[in-house]
Write an enzyme that holds these catalytic residues in place. Structure first.
Site, PDB file in Angstrom:
ATOM      1  N   GLY A  79       0.749  -1.247   0.000  1.00  0.00           N
ATOM      2  CA  GLY A  79       0.000   0.000   0.000  1.00  0.00           C
ATOM      3  C   GLY A  79       0.775   1.290   0.000  1.00  0.00           C
ATOM      4  O   GLY A  79       0.173   2.354  -0.189  1.00  0.00           O
ATOM      5  N   GLU A 105       3.813  -6.585   1.654  1.00  0.00           N
ATOM      6  CA  GLU A 105       3.389  -6.972   0.295  1.00  0.00           C
ATOM      7  C   GLU A 105       3.383  -5.772  -0.640  1.00  0.00           C
ATOM      8  O   GLU A 105       2.339  -5.385  -1.172  1.00  0.00           O
ATOM      9  CB  GLU A 105       1.965  -7.569   0.358  1.00  0.00           C
ATOM     10  N   GLY A 122       3.653  -3.511  -3.925  1.00  0.00           N
ATOM     11  CA  GLY A 122       3.573  -3.682  -5.372  1.00  0.00           C
ATOM     12  C   GLY A 122       3.992  -2.390  -6.050  1.00  0.00           C
ATOM     13  O   GLY A 122       5.105  -2.233  -6.558  1.00  0.00           O
ATOM     14  N   ARG A 123       3.105  -1.405  -5.972  1.00  0.00           N
ATOM     15  CA  ARG A 123       3.307  -0.127  -6.650  1.00  0.00           C
ATOM     16  C   ARG A 123       4.646   0.519  -6.295  1.00  0.00           C
ATOM     17  O   ARG A 123       5.330   1.064  -7.159  1.00  0.00           O
ATOM     18  CB  ARG A 123       2.173   0.809  -6.251  1.00  0.00           C
ATOM     19  N   TYR A 147     -10.044   5.654 -12.112  1.00  0.00           N
ATOM     20  CA  TYR A 147      -9.915   6.337 -10.814  1.00  0.00           C
ATOM     21  C   TYR A 147      -9.711   7.840 -10.974  1.00  0.00           C
ATOM     22  O   TYR A 147      -9.330   8.497  -9.994  1.00  0.00           O
ATOM     23  CB  TYR A 147      -8.698   5.824 -10.034  1.00  0.00           C
ATOM     24  N   CYS A 155     -13.795   4.409 -28.340  1.00  0.00           N
ATOM     25  CA  CYS A 155     -15.046   5.153 -28.479  1.00  0.00           C
ATOM     26  C   CYS A 155     -15.753   5.338 -27.150  1.00  0.00           C
ATOM     27  O   CYS A 155     -16.847   4.787 -26.926  1.00  0.00           O
ATOM     28  CB  CYS A 155     -15.943   4.438 -29.471  1.00  0.00           C
TER      29      CYS A 155
END
Ligand code: LLP
Length: 425
Positions: free
Chosen positions: A246, A280, A282-283, A323, A350
């Site tokens: 996070g 954990e 990730g980002r 987002y 589109c």
């Protein structure tokens, strides 16, 4: 308004030209076409090392969250650096194994694990299931019993903490589908302790993504600490504490705590428990190590604004549409003194929601290249074939060298698994 932002680690500008490490980005686009994802190996390595250094001598395991970027070359790089993996599906488990990752360093999170996924995870000997409900615990127990194995488990706690991030990626509030409250968790641990096929080994929590403050982490860690003490009182000895992922990255002008700021604060709460710490991320490992390169197809003056229509779209990079995420967009080549105008950078799909950035001041002409920064995490991994657009190629840059780590999809692969019923032929 486009703020004048520094380029992230792994990217530099020299004489107006954007480089990824020492590779000229324009050259990569010329050789491999656009849209094109490029990642800096050095930036990924350094972000991982920053997490490692943050733990110092504390026993720990970093489980990279595969969903952020699941390319097997990136998983291999991280496995080589000693990373474990946080997975949320059987597909992610197979990717980790295909990349040569160590199953004994895998934790399996997620609210809906299928029987087949649980069986496979037991078969390959993962480190721990992060269990999110009573039914899941029952299913794991049943499958472990059938196989004559013992499943190591943690219960994921929902601490009802506001992560102060986008509501779609906030997971630690009681109205969210994730985890169970501490009271219910205690009962599940007691059951697991008495079950011969379950072994409670850890406690787990993950409150959301793109967190920019330390306080919500600490609040949730305090809940974990209290639970561990309660469990120990009732004779359940917890070996590890998994605080989830996070930690955010700087997309615009956010101030983000460093891994060492976060881990020092976490250790102040948890060190006295003598448990192994797990995380954990990730980002924070891959997010700023990547960019999406795209070419301007059409410059279009609308009645109220200018559009730069580019060859990347919401199917390549969904974050802005989903987002309203803001990612920096820069010119790949800047000419000194070139005049800038304000553009919405939009794709060919589109839908009006198909934009990569709005109201950006850029100097662009048709045929020019742009780089969407911060595209190493949740970018390729969330891409799709919407509008029958083949997914982009991916390149890993290492110094002045680069490697294709995923070929651009070809058109026929789009329908290769489809078939026309005989009656229609
Ligand atoms: N652990 C669990 C159980 C998770 O669900 C996640 C992310 C992570 C770890 C890794 O979180 P990170 O360190 O990357 O923040 N698609 C969204 C982000 C979704 C995150 C989902 N879970 C985005 O593009 O912003």
């Amino acid at each position: 308004m486009t703020p004048d932002l520094d380029l992230p680690n792994g990217f530099v500008r020299q004489a107006g030209a954007l480089l990824c490490e020492r590779a000229p980005v324009a050259e990569l686009a010329k050789q491999h076409g656009t849209p094109l994802y490029i990642y800096s190996q050095t930036a990924i390595t350094e972000s991982f090392q920053a997490w490692k250094a943050a733990f110092g001598s504390a026993p720990h395991l970093i489980c990279y969250a595969v969903k952020a970027n699941s390319n097997i070359a990136i998983l291999k790089l991280l496995a080589t650096l000693g990373s474990g993996f946080d997975i949320v599906s059987g597909g992610e488990l197979e990717r980790v194994l295909a990349a040569g990752g160590d199953a004994s360093k895998v934790v399996f999170s997620g609210v809906g694990k299928s029987p087949a996924e649980i069986e496979r995870a037991l078969q390959v000997g993962i480190r721990c299931f992060n269990v999110e409900s009573a039914s899941e615990l029952q299913l794991i127990e049943q499958i472990a019993a059938e196989r004559g194995e013992i499943a190591r488990i943690s219960i994921r706690i929902n601490p009802d903490v506001d992560a102060k991030t986008h509501p779609y990626i906030s997971t630690g509030l009681k109205e969210n589908k994730f985890g169970v409250n501490a009271e219910r968790a205690l009962a599940l641990y007691q059951h697991a302790q008495s079950a011969s096929c379950l072994e409670p080994v850890g406690v787990d929590c993950h409150i959301g993504s793109q967190l920019t403050q330390i306080e919500p982490f600490i609040e949730s860690v305090q809940h974990l600490r209290n639970l561990v003490l309660e469990l120990r009182d009732s004779g359940i000895n917890i070996e590890h504490i998994d605080i989830g992922g996070g930690l955010g990255i700087r997309y615009a002008d956010e101030t983000i705590p460093s891994p060492s700021d976060l881990i020092s604060a976490v250790r102040a709460e948890l060190d006295s428990l003598g448990a192994e710490l797990m995380i954990e991320p990730g980002r924070s490992i891959v997010g700023n190590a990547g960019a999406l390169l795209t070419k301007v197809l059409v410059e279009k003056a609308g009645d109220t604004k200018n559009f730069a229509i580019v060859d990347a779209a919401m199917n390549d990079l969904l974050r802005p549409a989903l987002y309203s995420a803001w990612q920096n967009i820069v010119e790949v080549s800047v000419e000194e003194g070139a005049k800038k105008s304000t553009y919405d950078i939009v794709g060919p799909v589109c839908e009006t929601g198909d934009f990569l950035g709005k109201e950006r001041e850029l100097s662009v002409r048709e045929g020019d290249l742009l780089a969407v920064m911060g595209a190493g995490a949740y970018s390729f991994s969330m891409s799709s074939n919407y509008n029958s657009r083949p997914r982009a190629a991916e390149i890993l840059v290492d110094g002045s060298q680069h490697h294709v780590i995923r070929q651009r999809e070809n058109l026929s692969s789009l329908w290769q698994d489809e078939q026309i019923p005989e009656a229609l032929q």
